[in-house]
Design an enzyme around this catalytic site. Structure first.
Site, PDB file in Angstrom:
ATOM      1  N   GLY A  20       0.814  -1.205   0.000  1.00  0.00           N
ATOM      2  CA  GLY A  20       0.000   0.000   0.000  1.00  0.00           C
ATOM      3  C   GLY A  20       0.848   1.256   0.000  1.00  0.00           C
ATOM      4  O   GLY A  20       0.551   2.227  -0.695  1.00  0.00           O
ATOM      5  N   ARG A  43       1.060  10.877  -8.935  1.00  0.00           N
ATOM      6  CA  ARG A  43       0.361  11.041  -7.657  1.00  0.00           C
ATOM      7  C   ARG A  43       1.118  10.394  -6.494  1.00  0.00           C
ATOM      8  O   ARG A  43       0.526  10.003  -5.494  1.00  0.00           O
ATOM      9  CB  ARG A  43      -1.064  10.501  -7.738  1.00  0.00           C
ATOM     10  N   ARG A  86      -0.195  -9.047  -2.873  1.00  0.00           N
ATOM     11  CA  ARG A  86      -0.214  -7.911  -1.946  1.00  0.00           C
ATOM     12  C   ARG A  86       0.701  -8.205  -0.769  1.00  0.00           C
ATOM     13  O   ARG A  86       0.707  -9.314  -0.223  1.00  0.00           O
ATOM     14  CB  ARG A  86      -1.642  -7.670  -1.454  1.00  0.00           C
ATOM     15  N   VAL A  87       1.481  -7.209  -0.360  1.00  0.00           N
ATOM     16  CA  VAL A  87       2.317  -7.285   0.838  1.00  0.00           C
ATOM     17  C   VAL A  87       1.902  -6.119   1.723  1.00  0.00           C
ATOM     18  O   VAL A  87       2.219  -4.971   1.432  1.00  0.00           O
ATOM     19  CB  VAL A  87       3.824  -7.263   0.509  1.00  0.00           C
ATOM     20  N   GLY A  88       1.173  -6.421   2.787  1.00  0.00           N
ATOM     21  CA  GLY A  88       0.620  -5.352   3.600  1.00  0.00           C
ATOM     22  C   GLY A  88       0.636  -5.658   5.074  1.00  0.00           C
ATOM     23  O   GLY A  88       1.166  -6.681   5.522  1.00  0.00           O
ATOM     24  N   MET A 178      -7.397  -3.620   4.338  1.00  0.00           N
ATOM     25  CA  MET A 178      -8.239  -2.707   3.564  1.00  0.00           C
ATOM     26  C   MET A 178      -8.181  -2.871   2.046  1.00  0.00           C
ATOM     27  O   MET A 178      -8.794  -2.067   1.338  1.00  0.00           O
ATOM     28  CB  MET A 178      -7.889  -1.250   3.915  1.00  0.00           C
ATOM     29  N   GLU A 179      -7.499  -3.882   1.506  1.00  0.00           N
ATOM     30  CA  GLU A 179      -7.364  -3.956   0.041  1.00  0.00           C
ATOM     31  C   GLU A 179      -7.600  -5.320  -0.581  1.00  0.00           C
ATOM     32  O   GLU A 179      -7.836  -5.413  -1.793  1.00  0.00           O
ATOM     33  CB  GLU A 179      -5.965  -3.472  -0.376  1.00  0.00           C
ATOM     34  N   SER A 201       0.443  -5.975  12.318  1.00  0.00           N
ATOM     35  CA  SER A 201       1.040  -4.754  12.872  1.00  0.00           C
ATOM     36  C   SER A 201       0.310  -4.266  14.117  1.00  0.00           C
ATOM     37  O   SER A 201       0.835  -3.440  14.872  1.00  0.00           O
ATOM     38  CB  SER A 201       1.034  -3.642  11.820  1.00  0.00           C
ATOM     39  N   ASP A 202      -0.922  -4.752  14.315  1.00  0.00           N
ATOM     40  CA  ASP A 202      -1.724  -4.393  15.475  1.00  0.00           C
ATOM     41  C   ASP A 202      -2.483  -5.630  15.935  1.00  0.00           C
ATOM     42  O   ASP A 202      -2.756  -6.524  15.130  1.00  0.00           O
ATOM     43  CB  ASP A 202      -2.760  -3.309  15.142  1.00  0.00           C
TER      44      ASP A 202
END
Length: 236
Positions: A20, A43, A86-88, A178-179, A201-202
């Site tokens: 992300g 962007r 995805r790596v998140g 979220m993705e 992470s949480d």
């Protein structure tokens, strides 16, 4: 040339990692890819292409949330990308998960409207089995323990319904992010193989919120990236 990823077909590899955070994309490219060339900065959504163990690999930031990720994934498909992992990061929902644990997602509950807009009827966003299997196999080879199972993709980071975490947890959902739901949905629609690796992470269960330290995050992201690169470049 797509509108938001200002690149031409052939400038992105068929294998692509999808963090992300643009700065995480930059870190992955500079740390793990040989001969990395920046392909996009539109962007601030940084994207790079290089090689890993002699195999072409790209890394492209998706931004936060399914709407932003959907734009990026659509345009990666236009550019010829065939495998996206995805790596998140995620919030752990099971009490036995620890900060820094790695998760391989199989499905993603679409607690976000983007996937529903794309499909318009009941649908289960699901990862490509080949990538899931490759991730589990690579984790064993690398000696990295992983949890495998369902996650949930939310459109809220600051969620006013604190009881929702408990309800998700009780139904066996491993983590919230979220993705992934739109990644898996667009993978099915655009015939792109998609997978998702997450670092806890949480931890957001049992009425307590605990956040990982910066140093723990760096170590965990390195482990996740090594696993993701082995996964996305594996022979399928």
């Amino acid at each position: 040339m797509p509108i938001h990823i200002r690149a031409e077909p052939g400038e992105y590899a068929e294998a692509c990692l999808l963090p992300g955070d643009p700065l995480r994309a930059k870190y992955i490219a500079e740390t793990y890819l040989d001969g990395a060339v920046q392909r996009n900065a539109e962007r601030g959504m940084l994207g790079y292409t290089g090689t890993f163990d002699g195999k072409p690999v790209s890394v492209q930031a998706s931004g936060m949330g399914c709407p932003s990720a959907a734009i990026v994934i659509e345009e990666l498909a236009m550019l010829g990308v065939k495998r996206i992992v995805r790596v998140g990061t995620c919030g752990g929902l099971q009490p036995d998960l620890a900060l820094g644990d790695l998760i391989v997602a199989i499905t993603a509950v679409a607690a976000d409207a983007t996937a529903r807009h794309l499909v318009g009827e009941p649908h289960t966003p699901t990862a490509d089995w080949g990538l899931v299997h490759a991730a589990v196999h690579a984790a064993k080879e690398l000696g990295k323990p992983v949890r495998v199972g369902p996650i949930v993709s939310s459109d809220l980071f600051y969620n006013p319904d604190q009881g929702q975490y408990r309800r998700w947890s009780e139904r066996g959902i491993l983590a919230v992010e979220m993705e992934a739901a739109v990644l898996f949905t667009l993978g099915a629609l655009r015939k792109v193989k998609t997978g998702c690796l997450l670092t806890v992470s949480d931890v957001v269960v049992e009425g307590e919120f605990v956040r990982i330290t910066d140093e723990e995050m760096r170590v965990a992201v390195d482990q996740m990236t090594q696993l993701a690169l082995a996964t996305v470049t594996a022979e399928h």
